[in-house]
Design an enzyme around this catalytic site. Structure first.
Site, mmCIF file in Angstrom:
data_model
loop_
_atom_site.group_PDB
_atom_site.id
_atom_site.type_symbol
_atom_site.label_atom_id
_atom_site.label_comp_id
_atom_site.label_asym_id
_atom_site.label_seq_id
_atom_site.Cartn_x
_atom_site.Cartn_y
_atom_site.Cartn_z
ATOM 1 N N TRP A 188 0.888 -1.423 -0.255
ATOM 2 C CA TRP A 188 -0.678 -0.053 -0.267
ATOM 3 C C TRP A 188 0.782 1.784 0.157
ATOM 4 C CZ3 TRP A 188 -0.042 4.002 3.387
ATOM 5 C CH2 TRP A 188 -1.665 5.565 3.356
ATOM 6 N N GLU A 229 -3.154 -2.688 -2.373
ATOM 7 C CA GLU A 229 -3.886 -2.144 -2.119
ATOM 8 C C GLU A 229 -4.668 -0.921 -2.306
ATOM 9 O OE1 GLU A 229 -3.073 -1.549 2.511
ATOM 10 O OE2 GLU A 229 -4.922 -1.022 2.848
ATOM 11 N N LYS A 231 -6.751 2.627 -2.037
ATOM 12 C CA LYS A 231 -7.266 3.712 -1.017
ATOM 13 C C LYS A 231 -8.312 4.450 -1.870
ATOM 14 C CE LYS A 231 -6.083 6.250 3.142
ATOM 15 N NZ LYS A 231 -5.371 6.138 4.494
ATOM 16 N N ASP A 262 -9.349 -2.927 1.813
ATOM 17 C CA ASP A 262 -9.374 -3.209 3.164
ATOM 18 C C ASP A 262 -11.109 -1.792 3.266
ATOM 19 O OD1 ASP A 262 -9.604 -0.343 4.729
ATOM 20 O OD2 ASP A 262 -7.287 -1.015 5.117
ATOM 21 N N HIS A 265 -11.990 1.635 2.724
ATOM 22 C CA HIS A 265 -11.193 2.849 1.821
ATOM 23 C C HIS A 265 -11.709 2.207 0.788
ATOM 24 C CE1 HIS A 265 -6.362 1.510 2.957
ATOM 25 N NE2 HIS A 265 -7.190 1.939 3.982
ATOM 26 N N HIS A 289 -8.241 -6.378 4.544
ATOM 27 C CA HIS A 289 -7.669 -5.703 5.635
ATOM 28 C C HIS A 289 -8.762 -5.645 6.027
ATOM 29 C CE1 HIS A 289 -3.963 -4.055 4.963
ATOM 30 N NE2 HIS A 289 -3.614 -5.484 5.102
ATOM 31 N N ASP A 297 -11.879 7.128 7.267
ATOM 32 C CA ASP A 297 -10.467 5.579 7.724
ATOM 33 C C ASP A 297 -9.990 5.858 8.773
ATOM 34 O OD1 ASP A 297 -9.348 3.414 6.384
ATOM 35 O OD2 ASP A 297 -7.541 4.645 5.155
ATOM 36 N N ASP A 299 -9.694 4.125 11.016
ATOM 37 C CA ASP A 299 -9.254 2.340 11.254
ATOM 38 C C ASP A 299 -9.281 2.189 13.048
ATOM 39 O OD1 ASP A 299 -7.472 1.115 9.225
ATOM 40 O OD2 ASP A 299 -6.563 3.383 9.659
ATOM 41 N N ASP A 329 -6.722 -4.403 10.047
ATOM 42 C CA ASP A 329 -6.100 -3.168 9.954
ATOM 43 C C ASP A 329 -6.684 -1.991 10.972
ATOM 44 O OD1 ASP A 329 -4.181 -1.564 9.166
ATOM 45 O OD2 ASP A 329 -4.465 -1.314 7.111
HETATM 46 C C1 RNT Z 1 -3.773 2.325 4.719
HETATM 47 C C2 RNT Z 1 -3.597 0.871 4.819
HETATM 48 C C3 RNT Z 1 -2.849 0.450 4.992
HETATM 49 C C4 RNT Z 1 -2.300 0.932 6.335
HETATM 50 C C5 RNT Z 1 -1.025 -0.384 7.054
HETATM 51 C C6 RNT Z 1 -0.289 0.174 8.145
HETATM 52 O O1 RNT Z 1 -4.937 3.578 4.850
HETATM 53 O O2 RNT Z 1 -4.894 0.951 5.220
HETATM 54 O O3 RNT Z 1 -2.620 -0.639 4.977
HETATM 55 O O4 RNT Z 1 -3.415 1.273 7.140
HETATM 56 O O5 RNT Z 1 -0.134 -1.131 6.297
HETATM 57 ZN ZN ZN Z 2 -4.788 -1.212 5.546
#
Ligand code: RNT
Ligand code: ZN
Length: 421
Positions: A188, A229, A231, A262, A265, A289, A297, A299, A329
């Site tokens: 990513w 990955e 976003k 993810d 994203h 993720h 986003d 997390d 994640d």
């Molecule tokens: C970032 C991505 C990525 C990170 C990690 C730390 O938006 O989701 O996966 O969160 O690699």
């Molecule tokens: Zn991620």
């Protein structure tokens, strides 16, 4: 919780589920296929062990909060992860970022990392009898400060990050080889732009070129599986991300890579659960993720919500477990970090168990017969079936704390270990 009452409650629940055609013992047995890769970065808010210390920056990822007790050394991080592993049913893996190497206080830049810097992690995983996954770290670095890495128009920077990618793959292949289990290597990058760019295409041409260069070496599929990955946006990258979903889905399909989805994203109304059966028509495997975006986003720690449930249900309904690699994640610095892991991982596991307790065949029959009232009614009834009785019994069988019993163990660890740091 009392062992006898857990068993008694389970026996009753088993009967209730049998009435709707679900075999709870089978569901529990299937949980062995639900292997979750624990992201190391919840232990220390994505800090890492580089010298000099890297500050988390780039791509709009941010850990907020300053709850005491974060891991400051490899030893602390391993102790925390070992604690987490004792509180989770089933089998896990470790998911490590490149900034977490065992650098022994030396300054090793990202274009210099080697398998030897990760040997002690491989040994640790061997000891825990778990597999290991890996990620390049394309953020928190002076050469990423202008917002571009693999798609940079500054050739020096681009080459630097291509070298990082190459080295991450060498390390991943070594991990997979030594642990006898393919290492999922995820890429990513934070590349994007705050305001409307003119040359979107130019950056995407460069990203494709860099990925091709960085992934030119072929390794055995038994050792490494590459994932990419995407976003949609990040703070400071609101107007465009170079590695968008369209870009990476195309790249993954064309180059036989895994697509990483993810669920933080995408546009908030998009569902990753819906994307699974779409992308699975065209890629062999998917990396997940699992996270919890709150308004952005962000997390947050994963909880058992509808988004996560749809992801798990779609995988189980279609028997995709052997083609899906499950990662987490999230990085919440505002609560006990061990607690964050346990809540988040257990929530994801519960979603899979609930999915395994669904009478899918009869629901599909209703759907085919156009009995949509009946289908919706059943889905509502399923929500209040005695799920916890099955979950508790599963935890008991796995010899881990049942229900909320894990809270006390974490409080004790906080008092005895975390608050002394
Ligand atoms: C970032 C991505 C990525 C990170 C990690 C730390 O938006 O989701 O996966 O969160 O690699
Ligand atoms: Zn991620």
């Amino acid at each position: 919780m009392n062992k006898e009452s857990i068993i008694k409650t389970y026996e009753l629940a088993k009967e209730r589920y049998a009435e709707i055609g679900v075999d709870t013992d089978l569901a529990i047995a299937k949980m062995k296929d639900v292997v979750i890769s624990l992201h190391c970065w919840q232990t220390d808010d994505v800090g890492g062990f580089e010298t000099p210390d890297a500050e988390l920056s780039g791509g709009g990822i941010q850990a907020t909060g300053n709850y005491p007790g974060k891991a400051g050394t490899i030893e602390e991080m391993r102790a925390d992860l070992e604690k987490v592993l004792t509180l989770l049913p089933g089998k896990q893996r470790l998911n490590l970022h490149a900034i977490y190497g065992d650098f022994g206080g030396e300054c090793v830049d990202r274009d210099q990392i080697e398998p030897k810097h990760f040997q002690s992690w491989i040994d640790w995983c061997k000891k825990q009898d778990i597999g290991m996954d890996f990620n390049g770290t394309f953020f928190s670095h002076p050469k990423a400060a202008d917002g571009f890495t693999l798609s940079s128009k500054k050739e020096d920077n681009r080459i630097f990050w291509v070298e990082h990618l190459k080295r991450c793959r060498t390390i991943s292949a070594e991990i997979g080889k030594q642990l006898n289990s393919p290492c999922v290597h995820n890429t990513w990058i934070p590349d994007g732009s705050k305001d409307t760019p003119i040359d979107r295409n130019g950056h995407r041409v460069l990203l494709k070129k860099s990925l091709d260069e960085g992934m030119a070496t072929e390794y055995s599929k038994e050792h490494i599986k590459d994932a990419v990955e995407s976003k949609l946006f990040g703070i400071g990258a609101e107007s465009m991300t170079v590695g968008s979903h369209d870009f990476y889905l195309g790249y993954a399909i064309k180059n036989n890579k895994l697509i990483c989805l993810d669920n933080g994203h995408f546009h908030p109304t998009e569902q990753v659960g819906d994307k699974i059966s779409a992308v699975m028509q065209f890629v062999d495997e998917v990396l997940l993720h699992i996270t919890r975006p709150v308004r952005w986003d962000s997390d947050h720690v994963v909880t058992l919500n509808e988004d996560v449930q749809l992801i798990a249900s779609e995988i189980v309904r279609n028997d995709f477990l052997n083609r899906i690699n499950i990662g987490l994640d999230f990085f919440d610095a505002s609560i006990n970090r061990i607690g964050a892991y346990v809540i988040g991982t257990r929530a994801a596991q519960k979603a899979f168990l609930i999915a395994l307790l669904e009478p899918t065949i009869s629901l599909v029959e209703m759907e085919v017969a156009g009995q949509n009232f009946e289908r919706l009614a059943m889905l509502e009834e399923l929500k209040t079936m005695p799920i916890s009785a099955v979950w508790d019994y599963y935890c008991l069988k796995e010899n881990v704390p049942v229900g909320a019993d894990y809270i006390a163990g974490i409080q004790k660890y906080e008092k005895e270990v975390l608050l002394k740091r």
